[in-house]
Motif scaffolding. Sequence first.
Motif, PDB file in Angstrom:
ATOM      1  N   GLU A   7      44.337 -77.480-141.911  1.00 11.18           N
ATOM      2  CA  GLU A   7      44.715 -78.864-141.728  1.00 11.18           C
ATOM      3  C   GLU A   7      44.943 -79.211-140.260  1.00 11.18           C
ATOM      4  OE1 GLU A   7      44.622 -81.115-144.137  1.00 11.18           O
ATOM      5  OE2 GLU A   7      44.885 -82.509-142.477  1.00 11.18           O
ATOM      6  N   ASP A   8      45.529 -78.302-139.537  1.00  9.72           N
ATOM      7  CA  ASP A   8      45.800 -78.595-138.125  1.00  9.72           C
ATOM      8  C   ASP A   8      44.503 -78.786-137.346  1.00  9.72           C
ATOM      9  OD1 ASP A   8      48.450 -78.487-138.604  1.00  9.72           O
ATOM     10  OD2 ASP A   8      48.728 -76.414-137.895  1.00  9.72           O
ATOM     11  N   ALA A   9      43.623 -77.844-137.546  1.00  7.82           N
ATOM     12  CA  ALA A   9      42.339 -77.962-136.848  1.00  7.82           C
ATOM     13  C   ALA A   9      41.619 -79.233-137.277  1.00  7.82           C
ATOM     14  CB  ALA A   9      41.474 -76.742-137.136  1.00  7.82           C
ATOM     15  N   ARG A  10      41.756 -79.479-138.512  1.00  4.47           N
ATOM     16  CA  ARG A  10      41.095 -80.657-139.037  1.00  4.47           C
ATOM     17  C   ARG A  10      41.680 -81.927-138.420  1.00  4.47           C
ATOM     18  NH1 ARG A  10      41.197 -84.528-142.661  1.00  4.47           N
ATOM     19  NH2 ARG A  10      39.295 -84.942-143.845  1.00  4.47           N
ATOM     20  N   ARG A  11      42.976 -81.943-138.342  1.00  2.91           N
ATOM     21  CA  ARG A  11      43.620 -83.117-137.774  1.00  2.91           C
ATOM     22  C   ARG A  11      43.212 -83.319-136.322  1.00  2.91           C
ATOM     23  NH1 ARG A  11      49.819 -84.253-138.924  1.00  2.91           N
ATOM     24  NH2 ARG A  11      48.854 -84.138-140.965  1.00  2.91           N
ATOM     25  N   GLU A  12      43.162 -82.228-135.626  1.00  2.99           N
ATOM     26  CA  GLU A  12      42.714 -82.331-134.236  1.00  2.99           C
ATOM     27  C   GLU A  12      41.299 -82.886-134.167  1.00  2.99           C
ATOM     28  OE1 GLU A  12      43.111 -78.731-132.072  1.00  2.99           O
ATOM     29  OE2 GLU A  12      45.269 -78.544-132.435  1.00  2.99           O
ATOM     30  N   ALA A  13      40.500 -82.384-135.040  1.00  4.96           N
ATOM     31  CA  ALA A  13      39.109 -82.855-135.042  1.00  4.96           C
ATOM     32  C   ALA A  13      39.047 -84.347-135.368  1.00  4.96           C
ATOM     33  CB  ALA A  13      38.295 -82.053-136.061  1.00  4.96           C
ATOM     34  N   VAL A  14      39.876 -84.742-136.289  1.00  3.14           N
ATOM     35  CA  VAL A  14      39.898 -86.160-136.644  1.00  3.14           C
ATOM     36  C   VAL A  14      40.326 -86.995-135.453  1.00  3.14           C
ATOM     37  CG1 VAL A  14      41.124 -87.860-138.022  1.00  3.14           C
ATOM     38  CG2 VAL A  14      40.252 -85.794-139.101  1.00  3.14           C
ATOM     39  N   GLU A  15      41.358 -86.510-134.785  1.00  4.79           N
ATOM     40  CA  GLU A  15      41.835 -87.260-133.625  1.00  4.79           C
ATOM     41  C   GLU A  15      40.778 -87.327-132.544  1.00  4.79           C
ATOM     42  OE1 GLU A  15      45.417 -85.260-132.626  1.00  4.79           O
ATOM     43  OE2 GLU A  15      46.575 -86.143-134.277  1.00  4.79           O
ATOM     44  N   ALA A  16      40.138 -86.214-132.325  1.00  2.00           N
ATOM     45  CA  ALA A  16      39.084 -86.204-131.308  1.00  2.00           C
ATOM     46  C   ALA A  16      37.956 -87.156-131.682  1.00  2.00           C
ATOM     47  CB  ALA A  16      38.552 -84.785-131.141  1.00  2.00           C
ATOM     48  N   THR A  17      37.655 -87.134-132.938  1.00  3.02           N
ATOM     49  CA  THR A  17      36.569 -88.013-133.390  1.00  3.02           C
ATOM     50  C   THR A  17      36.961 -89.478-133.229  1.00  3.02           C
ATOM     51  OG1 THR A  17      35.857 -86.338-134.968  1.00  3.02           O
ATOM     52  CG2 THR A  17      35.108 -88.582-135.351  1.00  3.02           C
ATOM     53  N   GLU A  40      39.036 -90.591-131.204  1.00  2.50           N
ATOM     54  CA  GLU A  40      39.114 -90.911-129.788  1.00  2.50           C
ATOM     55  C   GLU A  40      37.735 -91.326-129.261  1.00  2.50           C
ATOM     56  OE1 GLU A  40      40.759 -88.899-125.646  1.00  2.50           O
ATOM     57  OE2 GLU A  40      40.960 -87.873-127.562  1.00  2.50           O
ATOM     58  N   ARG A  41      36.760 -90.599-129.722  1.00  2.00           N
ATOM     59  CA  ARG A  41      35.399 -90.951-129.308  1.00  2.00           C
ATOM     60  C   ARG A  41      34.971 -92.274-129.912  1.00  2.00           C
ATOM     61  NH1 ARG A  41      34.358 -85.377-129.839  1.00  2.00           N
ATOM     62  NH2 ARG A  41      33.900 -85.664-132.041  1.00  2.00           N
ATOM     63  N   ASN A  42      35.298 -92.409-131.139  1.00  3.80           N
ATOM     64  CA  ASN A  42      34.867 -93.617-131.837  1.00  3.80           C
ATOM     65  C   ASN A  42      35.929 -94.033-132.852  1.00  3.80           C
ATOM     66  OD1 ASN A  42      33.614 -95.676-133.181  1.00  3.80           O
ATOM     67  ND2 ASN A  42      32.155 -94.361-134.253  1.00  3.80           N
ATOM     68  N   PRO A  43      36.710 -95.012-132.507  1.00  3.78           N
ATOM     69  CA  PRO A  43      37.787 -95.450-133.407  1.00  3.78           C
ATOM     70  C   PRO A  43      37.285 -95.884-134.771  1.00  3.78           C
ATOM     71  CG  PRO A  43      38.026 -96.432-131.234  1.00  3.78           C
ATOM     72  CD  PRO A  43      36.678 -95.759-131.258  1.00  3.78           C
ATOM     73  N   ASN A  44      36.036 -96.224-134.842  1.00  2.00           N
ATOM     74  CA  ASN A  44      35.499 -96.678-136.128  1.00  2.00           C
ATOM     75  C   ASN A  44      34.729 -95.578-136.853  1.00  2.00           C
ATOM     76  OD1 ASN A  44      36.432 -99.345-135.754  1.00  2.00           O
ATOM     77  ND2 ASN A  44      34.726 -99.710-134.363  1.00  2.00           N
ATOM     78  N   ALA A  45      34.930 -94.367-136.365  1.00  3.50           N
ATOM     79  CA  ALA A  45      34.108 -93.280-136.897  1.00  3.50           C
ATOM     80  C   ALA A  45      34.254 -93.123-138.398  1.00  3.50           C
ATOM     81  CB  ALA A  45      34.473 -91.977-136.198  1.00  3.50           C
ATOM     82  N   PHE A  46      35.414 -93.408-138.901  1.00  3.44           N
ATOM     83  CA  PHE A  46      35.626 -93.196-140.333  1.00  3.44           C
ATOM     84  C   PHE A  46      35.593 -94.501-141.116  1.00  3.44           C
ATOM     85  CE2 PHE A  46      37.578 -89.583-138.201  1.00  3.44           C
ATOM     86  CZ  PHE A  46      36.921 -88.542-138.838  1.00  3.44           C
ATOM     87  N   ARG A  47      35.196 -95.483-140.457  1.00  2.00           N
ATOM     88  CA  ARG A  47      35.056 -96.757-141.170  1.00  2.00           C
ATOM     89  C   ARG A  47      33.641 -96.869-141.720  1.00  2.00           C
ATOM     90  NH1 ARG A  47      39.214 -99.982-140.730  1.00  2.00           N
ATOM     91  NH2 ARG A  47      40.761 -99.612-139.112  1.00  2.00           N
ATOM     92  N   PRO A  48      33.500 -97.762-142.661  1.00  3.46           N
ATOM     93  CA  PRO A  48      32.165 -97.903-143.253  1.00  3.46           C
ATOM     94  C   PRO A  48      31.151 -98.317-142.205  1.00  3.46           C
ATOM     95  CG  PRO A  48      33.805 -99.100-144.522  1.00  3.46           C
ATOM     96  CD  PRO A  48      34.487 -98.651-143.257  1.00  3.46           C
ATOM     97  N   LYS A  49      30.031 -97.730-142.328  1.00  2.00           N
ATOM     98  CA  LYS A  49      28.963 -98.108-141.406  1.00  2.00           C
ATOM     99  C   LYS A  49      28.260 -99.376-141.855  1.00  2.00           C
ATOM    100  CE  LYS A  49      27.663 -93.581-139.630  1.00  2.00           C
ATOM    101  NZ  LYS A  49      26.577 -92.580-139.593  1.00  2.00           N
ATOM    102  N   ILE A  50      28.369 -99.614-143.096  1.00  2.00           N
ATOM    103  CA  ILE A  50      27.664-100.761-143.637  1.00  2.00           C
ATOM    104  C   ILE A  50      28.649-101.877-143.884  1.00  2.00           C
ATOM    105  CG2 ILE A  50      26.099-101.546-145.422  1.00  2.00           C
ATOM    106  CD1 ILE A  50      25.116 -99.177-143.722  1.00  2.00           C
ATOM    107  N   ALA A  51      28.416-102.927-143.174  1.00  2.00           N
ATOM    108  CA  ALA A  51      29.277-104.092-143.335  1.00  2.00           C
ATOM    109  C   ALA A  51      28.565-105.119-144.182  1.00  2.00           C
ATOM    110  CB  ALA A  51      29.628-104.685-141.973  1.00  2.00           C
ATOM    111  N   SER A  52      29.349-105.700-145.053  1.00  2.00           N
ATOM    112  CA  SER A  52      28.746-106.795-145.813  1.00  2.00           C
ATOM    113  C   SER A  52      28.413-107.894-144.839  1.00  2.00           C
ATOM    114  CB  SER A  52      29.702-107.309-146.868  1.00  2.00           C
ATOM    115  OG  SER A  52      30.875-107.778-146.259  1.00  2.00           O
ATOM    116  N   SER A  53      27.317-108.514-145.088  1.00  2.00           N
ATOM    117  CA  SER A  53      26.839-109.516-144.152  1.00  2.00           C
ATOM    118  C   SER A  53      26.783-110.882-144.778  1.00  2.00           C
ATOM    119  CB  SER A  53      25.440-109.158-143.671  1.00  2.00           C
ATOM    120  OG  SER A  53      24.882-110.232-142.974  1.00  2.00           O
ATOM    121  N   PRO A  54      27.304-111.877-144.049  1.00  3.54           N
ATOM    122  CA  PRO A  54      27.155-113.239-144.553  1.00  3.54           C
ATOM    123  C   PRO A  54      25.704-113.651-144.625  1.00  3.54           C
ATOM    124  CG  PRO A  54      27.943-113.254-142.295  1.00  3.54           C
ATOM    125  CD  PRO A  54      27.941-111.824-142.748  1.00  3.54           C
ATOM    126  N   HIS A  55      24.905-112.915-143.869  1.00  2.00           N
ATOM    127  CA  HIS A  55      23.489-113.270-143.885  1.00  2.00           C
ATOM    128  C   HIS A  55      22.714-112.407-144.861  1.00  2.00           C
ATOM    129  CE1 HIS A  55      24.101-116.005-140.688  1.00  2.00           C
ATOM    130  NE2 HIS A  55      24.540-115.068-139.900  1.00  2.00           N
TER     131      HIS A  55
END
Length: 571
Positions: free
Chosen positions: A131-141, A143-158
């Motif tokens: 878990e510790d290593a994992r948490r570090e990895a999550v934080e690092a990720t 840090e690189r990209n705050p949206n890394a764990f957010r959905p890549k696909i956004a619903s589009s009004p279009h």
Amino acid sequence: MEQSEGGSKKAESEPTSKRQLDFGGSSGPVVIPEQSKTSSVASQQLKPVLVPPPLLMPAQASHPPVRPLKPESPRARPRQTTEVKDGTPKKQKQCNCKHSRCLKLYCECFASGIYCDGCNCVNCHNNVENEDARREAVEATLERNPNAFRPKIASSPHGTRDNREEAGEVLILGKHNKGCHCKKSGCLKKYCECFQANILCSENCRCMDCKNFEGSEERQALFHGDHAHITYLQQAANAAITGAIGSSGYGVPPLLKKRKGQELVFGSTAKDPSIYRHPQFQQTNNIRGPAPSSLSSSCVGNSAAPAPTKSYRSLLEGIIQPEDLKQLCSVLVVYTGETGKIIEDRNAAEKQAEDQRESSLTLSTRDRCRSQKESDAERSVIDDCSSANQTEKVMPDESSSDGVDASNGRPMSPGTLALMCDEQDTMFAASESGTMGHGGNTSSQLPQDQCMTETYAEQERIILTNFRDCLNKLITLGQIKERKCSAMAQIESEDQIAAFSNSNANARMDTRNHQELNNGAPHSQLPPVMTRTQMVSSAVSVSAASHSDLQSRIPFTAENGNLKPKNDKPL
DNA sequence: GAGTTTGAAACT
DNA sequence: CAGTTTCAAACTC
């Protein structure tokens, strides 16, 4: 590279209980209950699924992109996919990571916010024990990209719901937030995140030789055939891709091929991608399908300019906006008020005349005829207004400023009220109170039922006739735009061909042309393009003109909530 | 199932 | 930010 630290092949070692994994604060994933097992996966434990907030929609849920509902490659390895049916994951993906310890986004489990469980990975650290290593990895990720764990696909009004696509069980909504960067797959293979997520490539993409756009023959073929047909078409697509790529590199047709460090010849610097929303600007590489043009086939974008939107857009899209519709509705509401005013005043006058005649006669048919004549005259006046050439705009709240809303007691028909549905907040309540009359004394203000019926009919006739005229104007405007776009596209195409046939040619001319076009400046060879503002202005002015003209022509004014004849004109 | 291709992620 | 490397999935044979 980070390499093995004693391969912890974890599948057997991990509990699969639901856990809230720490993804670094509020943006972390949310545990969703473990899905009930289906018979097809009875032998597999489902992983604790963690999805980044907000909770994802079924069609766009996972990150990395969800597997397409259809088609599923017949060769897809069954163990790998997270099949989703009716929003219910049937099977969790099992990664095969070897070098990332499942602590990088390369790992689909990690990227999806779930623990590895039953995977085939090597030296996995994406588990409770690390878990510790994992948490570090999550934080690092993060840090690189705050949206890394957010959905890549956004619903589009279009997002588009194309009937054909829906018929093919494919729902194309949303778009990839970052867009894909495919070069060789034509965006028709699962290498492409957009394709994999079952969405069309969008202006966010910088792909080359994209075929994942609405109207793409290859793409449609993929979604319409049976499995064998799909395989065949996939092979055909492969052949097309291979052939298109050839020795010259990417499958961008020579005329349209983007040179490195140079703008794409066609419209790469367009500031307003909406210009491409016209079907004639959509990609049509190797396509003789619905798209009528043979223009740009590449969705190669440019960091300075988004690639064209590839889904079909109405000619009036971008011209008619919701607020415009609202405005139009407001104008209609004004008409409602005005016509109601007219009619009510007329009725009041009639009533007054009747009162004066008092007991002499009952309501004669002569009055009826007169009423009809008047209403006809009013209708002709209003119809006339539709073609009035004025540019005055009507603000949505003008009706209230005129004091001609329903609160003045003018009757409104149910149909008219329905037309006003978008004005509910401000208008509907008022119209209700108006129907009730001041103080809610309905009986004292409303005419007889028959008169009400006639009033409603007349009112609706006037309103709808005028509305029809407005719509006709819009149609005309759309046709005008269509013609101009066609001419523009044709000349653009000719420009490109000429530019490429000349070795000294470059994209600057086209760029300039597009800039001019997008700025609404006159093209050197084209009539000025009507901008959205102009179109809307024109469209609204139809209504506005009608309204203002109506105002000037209607021989009544509303003062202090009462209708008074202008200039003491007799009725 | 091994090998290749592909494109995202990570790194420089 | 662009170019390169690493990585694992997708794909081919």
